[in-house]
Design a protein around this motif. Structure first.
Motif, PDB file in Angstrom:
ATOM      1  N   VAL A 132      -5.763   1.697  -2.520  1.00 45.25           N
ATOM      2  CA  VAL A 132      -5.254   0.718  -3.487  1.00 45.25           C
ATOM      3  C   VAL A 132      -5.133   1.375  -4.863  1.00 45.25           C
ATOM      4  N   ASP A 133      -6.158   2.131  -5.245  1.00 44.48           N
ATOM      5  CA  ASP A 133      -6.123   2.808  -6.543  1.00 44.48           C
ATOM      6  C   ASP A 133      -4.999   3.838  -6.588  1.00 44.48           C
ATOM      7  N   ALA A 134      -4.801   4.543  -5.479  1.00 38.70           N
ATOM      8  CA  ALA A 134      -3.729   5.540  -5.433  1.00 38.70           C
ATOM      9  C   ALA A 134      -2.369   4.857  -5.580  1.00 38.70           C
ATOM     10  N   LEU A 135      -2.184   3.746  -4.868  1.00 40.20           N
ATOM     11  CA  LEU A 135      -0.911   3.017  -4.972  1.00 40.20           C
ATOM     12  C   LEU A 135      -0.688   2.530  -6.401  1.00 40.20           C
ATOM     13  N   GLY A 136      -1.785   2.160  -7.076  1.00 37.56           N
ATOM     14  CA  GLY A 136      -1.683   1.658  -8.443  1.00 37.56           C
ATOM     15  C   GLY A 136      -1.184   2.711  -9.412  1.00 37.56           C
ATOM     16  N   THR A 137      -1.371   3.988  -9.071  1.00 46.42           N
ATOM     17  CA  THR A 137      -0.916   5.039  -9.983  1.00 46.42           C
ATOM     18  C   THR A 137       0.568   5.336  -9.814  1.00 46.42           C
ATOM     19  N   LEU A 138       1.190   4.814  -8.741  1.00 42.12           N
ATOM     20  CA  LEU A 138       2.617   5.069  -8.532  1.00 42.12           C
ATOM     21  C   LEU A 138       3.399   4.048  -9.336  1.00 42.12           C
ATOM     22  N   GLY A 139       4.096   4.500 -10.359  1.00 38.61           N
ATOM     23  CA  GLY A 139       4.712   3.557 -11.277  1.00 38.61           C
ATOM     24  C   GLY A 139       6.093   3.070 -10.872  1.00 38.61           C
ATOM     25  N   GLU A 140       6.587   3.463  -9.693  1.00 41.48           N
ATOM     26  CA  GLU A 140       7.992   3.149  -9.434  1.00 41.48           C
ATOM     27  C   GLU A 140       8.233   1.661  -9.218  1.00 41.48           C
ATOM     28  N   ARG A 141       9.405   1.231  -9.629  1.00 44.86           N
ATOM     29  CA  ARG A 141       9.723  -0.185  -9.614  1.00 44.86           C
ATOM     30  C   ARG A 141      10.411  -0.637  -8.334  1.00 44.86           C
ATOM     31  N   GLY A 142      11.329   0.154  -7.826  1.00 41.24           N
ATOM     32  CA  GLY A 142      11.996  -0.213  -6.575  1.00 41.24           C
ATOM     33  C   GLY A 142      11.023  -0.004  -5.445  1.00 41.24           C
ATOM     34  N   ARG A 143      10.039  -0.889  -5.354  1.00 43.53           N
ATOM     35  CA  ARG A 143       8.893  -0.622  -4.474  1.00 43.53           C
ATOM     36  C   ARG A 143       9.188  -0.947  -3.034  1.00 43.53           C
ATOM     37  N   PHE A 144       8.763  -0.052  -2.167  1.00 42.98           N
ATOM     38  CA  PHE A 144       8.835  -0.272  -0.735  1.00 42.98           C
ATOM     39  C   PHE A 144       7.439   0.101  -0.243  1.00 42.98           C
ATOM     40  N   LEU A 145       6.549  -0.897  -0.287  1.00 44.74           N
ATOM     41  CA  LEU A 145       5.124  -0.593  -0.136  1.00 44.74           C
ATOM     42  C   LEU A 145       4.779   0.086   1.180  1.00 44.74           C
TER      43      LEU A 145
END
Ligand code: UDP
Ligand code: MG
Length: 327
Positions: A166-179
């Protein structure tokens, strides 16, 4: 104190589902987590009774919490809002329409306790229309073929993520998100479990065709530059065909073979090459639009209010919303 499990559910006009959903969630969670859980509902700008219902639920049970976004930001942004606010050692994301049965939570958490960091749920069979099933199958398989990462087939957003993920995903700032793509991208120890995806309990799907196409494009554009490279290949192909035709025309002249003075073939060539060029402009446009979207660095979502979070904890995550604006 044992571990804490967070469950994050994006909610967009799901008033008819919330009552049953909460009962089934509570029953399932209490069975294996006791009181060590929280349920974070992210109200994605709902216009029905959902916001009031969520506030009422949060008021009655301190384990239930609600985040109200300032408008409809879309499923993926809502999911990220929930991930940012969740405090658990493990965070499960699932849909609020009961397509993801709460009873599967026990198996997700079981795998996590075995030591996996990402446990994603894989749909055994889809209970949706034929057209949608074909579209999904084509999407996942083509994405897998072109993507630079290994995206598991038929795994949606129903999954469990360890705190570190979760913390790692939080550092990815991209907006066009495809989780589900980002989830593969971050790595860690991952495992899939099969489950039966139910039909939606009540109400209409909130994903229209347009939203689905956008999501699919986020998948391709976010994880592959293959569509861009396609331009070069199609260009070579068209140029090669043009060269062969020119050669053939020259030979028919030299050897005086009667040959058709082709209006049709000229048109065909012009239309073909013109079409390829326009399609490729469109592909470029898609990437460019997304690049533009990213460079503006707007936050992924804006929070209107948070209900049921204790104040001490509220200060930090509220600030985290702006975190994406880091320079
Ligand atoms: N959802 C959302 N924002 C949107 C669209 C959907 O938060 O703009 C939520 C919706 O309430 C549900 C989940 O995302 O909990 C999945 O939506 P839906 O069931 O419509 O998608 P499908 O199951 O058809 O893929
Ligand atoms: Mg659904």
């Amino acid at each position: 104190m044992g571990t804490m499990i967070s469950v994050v559910l994006p909610v967009y006009n799901e008033a008819e589902n919330l009552g049953v959903l909460v009962e089934r969630l509570r029953t399932a969670l209490e069975r294996f987590a006791g009181d060590g859980f929280e349920v974070v509902f992210v109200d994605d700008g709902s216009t029905d009774a959902s916001p009031e219902m969520l506030d009422a639920l949060a008021a009655r049970d301190p384990r239930l919490k609600a985040i109200h976004l300032s408008r409809n930001f879309g499923h993926q942004a809502a999911l990220q809002a929930g991930l940012d606010a969740a405090a658990g050692d493990a965070v499960v994301t699932m849909d609020a329409d009961l397509q993801d049965p709460p009873e599967v939570l026990a198996s997700l958490v079981g795998k996590w306790r075995e030591g996996y960091d990402v446990v994603y749920a894989v749909r055994r069979k889809r209970k949706e229309g034929l057209a949608k099933r074909v579209a999904y199958a084509a999407f996942y398989r083509s994405l897998r073929a072109v993507a630079e990462i290994d995206v598991p087939l038929d795994a949606g957003d129903f999954c469990l993520l360890d705190r570190r993920v979760v913390d790692a995903l939080g550092t990815l700032g991209e907006r066009g998100r495809f989780l589900r793509g980002l989830r593969s991208w971050v790595g860690f120890r991952q495992v899939g479990i099969e489950y039966e995806r139910e039909a939606r309990y009540a109400g209409a799907p909130k994903y229209g065709v347009r939203k689905l196409v956008r999501l699919a494009l986020s998948g391709y554009v976010g994880f592959s530059s293959m569509p861009l490279r396609l331009a070069a290949w199609l260009g070579f192909l068209a140029a090669g065909a043009g060269f062969l035709i020119a050669l053939w025309t020259a030979l028919t002249r030299i050897f005086n073979v009667p040959s058709p003075r082709g209006w049709a073939s000229t048109m065909a060539a012009i239309l073909f090459v013109g079409g390829v060029q326009l399609v490729m402009l469109g592909v470029l446009g898609e990437y460019l639009g997304r690049v533009y979207d990213e460079v503006r660095r707007r936050p992924l979502y804006i929070v209107r209010s948070r209900v049921g979070f204790d104040e001490g904890a509220a200060a930090a995550p509220a600030g985290r919303v702006e975190r994406r604006g880091r320079g």
